[in-house]
Motif scaffolding. Sequence first.
Motif, short mmCIF file in Angstrom:
data_model
loop_
_atom_site.label_atom_id
_atom_site.label_comp_id
_atom_site.label_asym_id
_atom_site.label_seq_id
_atom_site.Cartn_x
_atom_site.Cartn_y
_atom_site.Cartn_z
N ARG A 139 7.87 -4.53 -11.69
CA ARG A 139 8.10 -5.39 -12.85
C ARG A 139 9.59 -5.49 -13.17
NH1 ARG A 139 5.06 -2.82 -15.82
NH2 ARG A 139 6.57 -1.54 -16.97
N GLU A 140 10.31 -4.37 -13.04
CA GLU A 140 11.72 -4.35 -13.45
C GLU A 140 12.67 -4.81 -12.36
OE1 GLU A 140 12.45 -0.39 -14.81
OE2 GLU A 140 11.33 -0.65 -16.68
N ARG A 141 12.33 -4.54 -11.09
CA ARG A 141 13.27 -4.82 -10.00
C ARG A 141 12.71 -5.71 -8.91
NH1 ARG A 141 14.16 0.12 -11.97
NH2 ARG A 141 12.61 1.16 -10.64
N GLY A 142 11.42 -6.02 -8.95
CA GLY A 142 10.82 -6.93 -7.98
C GLY A 142 10.35 -6.27 -6.71
N VAL A 143 10.82 -5.07 -6.43
CA VAL A 143 10.40 -4.29 -5.26
C VAL A 143 10.26 -2.84 -5.70
CG1 VAL A 143 11.41 -5.79 -3.49
CG2 VAL A 143 12.80 -3.99 -4.54
N ALA A 144 9.60 -2.03 -4.86
CA ALA A 144 9.42 -0.62 -5.17
C ALA A 144 9.48 0.18 -3.88
CB ALA A 144 8.10 -0.38 -5.88
N SER A 145 9.87 1.45 -4.01
CA SER A 145 9.95 2.32 -2.84
C SER A 145 9.28 3.66 -3.12
CB SER A 145 11.41 2.55 -2.43
OG SER A 145 12.19 3.02 -3.52
N ARG A 185 -4.62 4.52 -2.32
CA ARG A 185 -4.88 3.27 -1.59
C ARG A 185 -5.88 2.36 -2.30
NH1 ARG A 185 -8.01 6.19 3.47
NH2 ARG A 185 -10.14 5.94 2.69
N GLN A 186 -6.52 2.86 -3.34
CA GLN A 186 -7.44 2.05 -4.13
C GLN A 186 -6.74 1.36 -5.31
OE1 GLN A 186 -11.26 4.04 -5.06
NE2 GLN A 186 -10.58 5.69 -3.70
N MET A 187 -5.49 1.72 -5.58
CA MET A 187 -4.78 1.17 -6.72
C MET A 187 -4.35 -0.27 -6.46
SD MET A 187 -4.86 3.63 -8.90
CE MET A 187 -5.47 5.31 -8.75
N ARG A 188 -4.60 -1.11 -7.44
CA ARG A 188 -4.29 -2.53 -7.31
C ARG A 188 -2.83 -2.78 -7.64
NH1 ARG A 188 -8.66 -5.69 -6.68
NH2 ARG A 188 -7.55 -7.52 -7.43
N LEU A 189 -2.05 -3.02 -6.59
CA LEU A 189 -0.64 -3.35 -6.71
C LEU A 189 -0.34 -4.47 -5.73
CD1 LEU A 189 1.03 0.20 -6.53
CD2 LEU A 189 0.89 -1.23 -8.57
N ASP A 190 0.81 -5.11 -5.91
CA ASP A 190 1.28 -6.03 -4.89
C ASP A 190 1.99 -5.20 -3.83
OD1 ASP A 190 2.33 -7.95 -3.26
OD2 ASP A 190 3.37 -9.05 -4.85
N TRP A 191 1.18 -4.62 -2.94
CA TRP A 191 1.72 -3.69 -1.95
C TRP A 191 2.69 -4.36 -0.98
CZ3 TRP A 191 1.40 1.40 -2.45
CH2 TRP A 191 0.38 1.94 -3.24
N SER A 192 2.65 -5.67 -0.88
CA SER A 192 3.58 -6.36 0.02
C SER A 192 5.02 -6.23 -0.44
CB SER A 192 3.21 -7.84 0.14
OG SER A 192 3.42 -8.52 -1.08
N LYS A 224 -4.15 1.90 4.55
CA LYS A 224 -5.45 1.29 4.82
C LYS A 224 -5.73 0.21 3.77
CE LYS A 224 -7.03 4.01 8.19
NZ LYS A 224 -7.40 3.51 9.52
N TYR A 225 -6.60 -0.72 4.14
CA TYR A 225 -7.07 -1.73 3.19
C TYR A 225 -5.87 -2.47 2.61
CZ TYR A 225 -10.82 1.61 3.90
OH TYR A 225 -11.71 2.46 4.47
N GLN A 226 -5.76 -2.57 1.30
CA GLN A 226 -4.68 -3.37 0.71
C GLN A 226 -3.30 -2.78 0.98
OE1 GLN A 226 -4.82 -3.40 -3.60
NE2 GLN A 226 -5.82 -1.41 -3.67
N VAL A 227 -3.21 -1.46 1.20
CA VAL A 227 -1.91 -0.83 1.42
C VAL A 227 -1.35 -1.17 2.80
CG1 VAL A 227 -0.61 1.33 1.21
CG2 VAL A 227 -2.67 1.00 -0.13
N GLU A 228 -2.16 -1.74 3.67
CA GLU A 228 -1.64 -2.21 4.96
C GLU A 228 -0.55 -3.25 4.79
OE1 GLU A 228 -4.61 -2.18 8.55
OE2 GLU A 228 -5.65 -3.06 6.83
N ALA A 229 -0.53 -3.91 3.63
CA ALA A 229 0.49 -4.93 3.37
C ALA A 229 1.86 -4.34 3.06
CB ALA A 229 0.05 -5.82 2.21
N ALA A 230 1.91 -3.03 2.78
CA ALA A 230 3.19 -2.41 2.45
C ALA A 230 4.13 -2.41 3.65
CB ALA A 230 2.96 -0.97 1.98
N ASN A 231 5.41 -2.27 3.37
CA ASN A 231 6.45 -2.20 4.40
C ASN A 231 6.67 -0.73 4.74
OD1 ASN A 231 7.44 -5.17 4.13
ND2 ASN A 231 7.45 -4.37 2.04
#
Length: 232
Positions: free
Chosen positions: A32-38, A55-62, A92-99
């Motif tokens: 929310r504050e910086r647009g990306v997270a690490s 891995r079940q938490m709903r975030l914009d993992w991308s 796994k699952y939605q977290v596969e979208a993470a970098n």
Amino acid sequence: MADLRIHDYDSRVDLDICLAREVAAALETALRERGVASLAVSGGRTPVGMFQQLRQMRLDWSRVWITLVDDRWLPADHEDSNERLVREHLLKYQVEAANFVGLKTAAATPEAGLDAVEAALAPIPQPFDVLILGMGEDGHTASLFPCSAELASAAALDNPRQVAAVNPTSAPYARISLTLAAIVRSRNLFLHLTGTKKKAIFDAAMAAPTDRLPIARVFDAASGVCHMYWAE
């Protein structure tokens, strides 16, 4: 010295759920504050249940970058590789979208791979928004081992590198680890422990007035609020 806050839980499941929620909340704040997270995570058996909750938490993992606090200098498919553990239980699952950025390269040794690892980590937003540590029974954290000849350099707060090669004498495999300087810059620093023995080791390490073990050096050098999550 850090303001260290202790969170005790009646069960490891409760710990895993609560820690995963806190990590997700910190990542959401960063997005929310910086647009990306690490996020930098540790390996071993302790975080597996937390990974399965996270891995079940709903975030914009991308928009989330994930890396490791440390790893053994092994192929990523080796049974003792932290990268393998993270791929099997977190990415796994939605977290596969993470970098995701691993710490192992094709170099023969971690010393030979340091520059390539530094380059691979360069795109990750720094300081880390969330970093999760574990601890061994010798007081090591990340791969900062009290027995290693490289500890003085890897734990030097003026070390300009993000990673160090480490060759412990009390554990198998050459290692690559985030430096203490990179660890303590993190915006949200968590220590994840289970078992009464490790809790006693941690308490003794923090109480020692001299000969500070690596885990105590982290909280000596960190600033702001840090958290220790523990369950028997």
